[in-house]
Design a protein around this motif. Structure first.
Motif, mmCIF file in Angstrom:
data_model
loop_
_atom_site.group_PDB
_atom_site.id
_atom_site.type_symbol
_atom_site.label_atom_id
_atom_site.label_comp_id
_atom_site.label_asym_id
_atom_site.label_seq_id
_atom_site.Cartn_x
_atom_site.Cartn_y
_atom_site.Cartn_z
ATOM 1 N N THR A 187 0.815 -1.216 0.000
ATOM 2 C CA THR A 187 0.000 0.000 0.000
ATOM 3 C C THR A 187 0.852 1.270 0.000
ATOM 4 N N ASN A 188 2.157 1.121 0.149
ATOM 5 C CA ASN A 188 3.028 2.295 0.225
ATOM 6 C C ASN A 188 3.157 2.964 -1.138
ATOM 7 N N VAL A 189 2.852 4.248 -1.192
ATOM 8 C CA VAL A 189 3.027 5.040 -2.414
ATOM 9 C C VAL A 189 4.274 5.898 -2.223
ATOM 10 N N LYS A 190 5.229 5.777 -3.117
ATOM 11 C CA LYS A 190 6.503 6.462 -2.972
ATOM 12 C C LYS A 190 6.436 7.910 -3.453
ATOM 13 N N THR A 191 7.194 8.760 -2.781
ATOM 14 C CA THR A 191 7.397 10.129 -3.252
ATOM 15 C C THR A 191 8.606 10.133 -4.190
ATOM 16 N N GLU A 192 8.841 11.271 -4.843
ATOM 17 C CA GLU A 192 10.018 11.388 -5.711
ATOM 18 C C GLU A 192 11.301 11.207 -4.907
ATOM 19 N N TYR A 193 11.369 11.854 -3.732
ATOM 20 C CA TYR A 193 12.557 11.717 -2.884
ATOM 21 C C TYR A 193 12.742 10.275 -2.428
ATOM 22 N N GLU A 194 11.650 9.642 -2.109
ATOM 23 C CA GLU A 194 11.710 8.260 -1.628
ATOM 24 C C GLU A 194 12.323 7.344 -2.672
ATOM 25 N N GLU A 195 11.905 7.496 -3.914
ATOM 26 C CA GLU A 195 12.466 6.683 -4.995
ATOM 27 C C GLU A 195 13.963 6.958 -5.153
ATOM 28 N N LYS A 196 14.320 8.232 -5.085
ATOM 29 C CA LYS A 196 15.718 8.627 -5.264
ATOM 30 C C LYS A 196 16.606 8.027 -4.176
ATOM 31 N N PHE A 197 16.199 8.194 -2.921
ATOM 32 C CA PHE A 197 17.042 7.753 -1.815
ATOM 33 C C PHE A 197 17.043 6.231 -1.673
ATOM 34 N N SER A 198 15.892 5.608 -1.836
ATOM 35 C CA SER A 198 15.838 4.153 -1.668
ATOM 36 C C SER A 198 16.602 3.437 -2.776
ATOM 37 N N SER A 199 16.658 4.038 -3.966
ATOM 38 C CA SER A 199 17.405 3.426 -5.072
ATOM 39 C C SER A 199 18.898 3.390 -4.784
ATOM 40 N N LYS A 200 19.332 4.259 -3.869
ATOM 41 C CA LYS A 200 20.733 4.292 -3.465
ATOM 42 C C LYS A 200 20.991 3.434 -2.235
ATOM 43 N N GLY A 201 19.956 2.716 -1.797
ATOM 44 C CA GLY A 201 20.107 1.841 -0.649
ATOM 45 C C GLY A 201 19.948 2.534 0.688
ATOM 46 N N GLN A 202 19.498 3.774 0.658
ATOM 47 C CA GLN A 202 19.325 4.526 1.897
ATOM 48 C C GLN A 202 18.005 4.135 2.554
ATOM 49 N N PRO A 203 17.991 3.842 3.862
ATOM 50 C CA PRO A 203 16.744 3.442 4.522
ATOM 51 C C PRO A 203 15.756 4.592 4.588
ATOM 52 N N ILE A 204 14.485 4.230 4.492
ATOM 53 C CA ILE A 204 13.399 5.195 4.633
ATOM 54 C C ILE A 204 12.690 4.899 5.944
ATOM 55 N N TYR A 205 12.460 5.942 6.741
ATOM 56 C CA TYR A 205 11.822 5.791 8.043
ATOM 57 C C TYR A 205 10.356 6.202 7.948
ATOM 58 N N ARG A 206 9.491 5.447 8.632
ATOM 59 C CA ARG A 206 8.067 5.784 8.639
ATOM 60 C C ARG A 206 7.471 5.511 10.015
ATOM 61 N N CYS A 207 6.558 6.386 10.405
ATOM 62 C CA CYS A 207 5.799 6.118 11.623
ATOM 63 C C CYS A 207 4.345 6.516 11.418
ATOM 64 N N HIS A 208 3.458 5.760 12.063
ATOM 65 C CA HIS A 208 2.028 6.067 12.134
ATOM 66 C C HIS A 208 1.745 6.502 13.566
ATOM 67 N N VAL A 209 1.117 7.647 13.702
ATOM 68 C CA VAL A 209 0.821 8.194 15.022
ATOM 69 C C VAL A 209 -0.678 8.361 15.170
ATOM 70 N N LYS A 210 -1.192 7.933 16.298
ATOM 71 C CA LYS A 210 -2.629 8.060 16.583
ATOM 72 C C LYS A 210 -2.870 9.313 17.423
ATOM 73 N N ILE A 211 -3.843 10.106 16.976
ATOM 74 C CA ILE A 211 -4.216 11.295 17.729
ATOM 75 C C ILE A 211 -5.122 10.887 18.874
ATOM 76 N N ASN A 212 -4.692 11.192 20.083
ATOM 77 C CA ASN A 212 -5.455 10.830 21.289
ATOM 78 C C ASN A 212 -5.769 12.099 22.058
ATOM 79 N N LEU A 213 -6.964 12.629 21.857
ATOM 80 C CA LEU A 213 -7.326 13.924 22.435
ATOM 81 C C LEU A 213 -7.659 13.856 23.920
ATOM 82 N N THR A 214 -7.631 12.664 24.495
ATOM 83 C CA THR A 214 -7.969 12.535 25.909
ATOM 84 C C THR A 214 -6.749 12.670 26.805
ATOM 85 N N HIS A 215 -5.550 12.839 26.215
ATOM 86 C CA HIS A 215 -4.339 12.908 27.057
ATOM 87 C C HIS A 215 -4.301 14.219 27.837
#
Length: 215
Positions: A187-215
């Motif tokens: 399901t991952n859709v790459k950006t232009e930068y993502e294609e450029k950096f990953s093609s050079k073997g550079q790791p791509i970092y990703r995080c999913h964050v949940k908004i919790n308004l009760t904190h």
């Protein structure tokens, strides 16, 4: 990186107001009316040349997408992609991300994407980072509880800083990947930068964050 000036950019934006919304603040609280449906709205802050958001709009036709990009010389490239794809569930806004609260009403956005944001590495520029706590407060106002913020970057220091910033702000980390492409996420859709950096073997970092308004 200095962007090449495009003298025709202003004329293009004037001619294609259906792609790059001319007076976006007038749509605050009424973005679904602009799309003509009640589908959820996903927002990308820093759209660049548009490869990611166009790919997402193609992959998810039942979701409305809005891309924010400050540089005229770049947003026209994204607009051209939309025009060529004839997508009806995607528009762009040529503004600064600092204006978010003037553009969208509370709970109007369902998901926010931060893709390869400027890391602003100098300490004196910390407030400009899109994961700085003042921006997180803005996001919380736009997003309903249990909605998502998704970040991708090639910059390890920005990623680590952002994880700490999210945690300090009371947001819930749902996923943290230190090498996104090792996940082989279909399901991952790459950006232009993502294609450029990953093609050079550079790791791509990703995080999913949940908004919790009760904190």
């Amino acid at each position: 990186m200095r962007q090449r000036n495009k003298p025709w950019a202003d004329d293009f934006l004037q001619e294609h107001r259906e792609l790059v919304i001319a007076n976006p603040k007038e749509n605050k609280g009424k973005w679904q009316e602009l799309f003509g449906n009640d589908n959820p709205i996903h927002l990308e802050i820093g759209t660049g040349k548009g490869q990611f958001i166009v790919g997402m709009a193609e992959q998810y036709p039942s979701i409305n997408f809005i891309g924010i990009e400050m540089a005229k010389s770049i947003i026209v490239d994204a607009a051209i992609k939309i025009k060529e794809s004839e997508l009806k569930n995607l528009v762009l806004i040529n503004v600064n991300a600092n204006e978010l609260e003037e553009l969208f009403a509370e709970n109007e956005i369902s998901t926010i994407y931060l893709n390869f944001s400027d890391p602003w590495p100098k300490s004196r520029h910390e407030k400009r980072r899109l994961s700085y706590h003042t921006f997180l407060t803005k996001y919380e106002k736009l997003l309903p509880e249990n909605s998502n913020l998704v970040m991708k970057t090639d910059n390890r220091l920005l990623f680590e800083y952002s994880l700490v910033s999210f945690s300090k702000h009371g947001l819930q980390l749902e996923e943290v990947s230190l090498d996104l492409h090792q996940l082989d996420d279909p399901t991952n859709v790459k950006t232009e930068y993502e294609e450029k950096f990953s093609s050079k073997g550079q790791p791509i970092y990703r995080c999913h964050v949940k908004i919790n308004l009760t904190h």
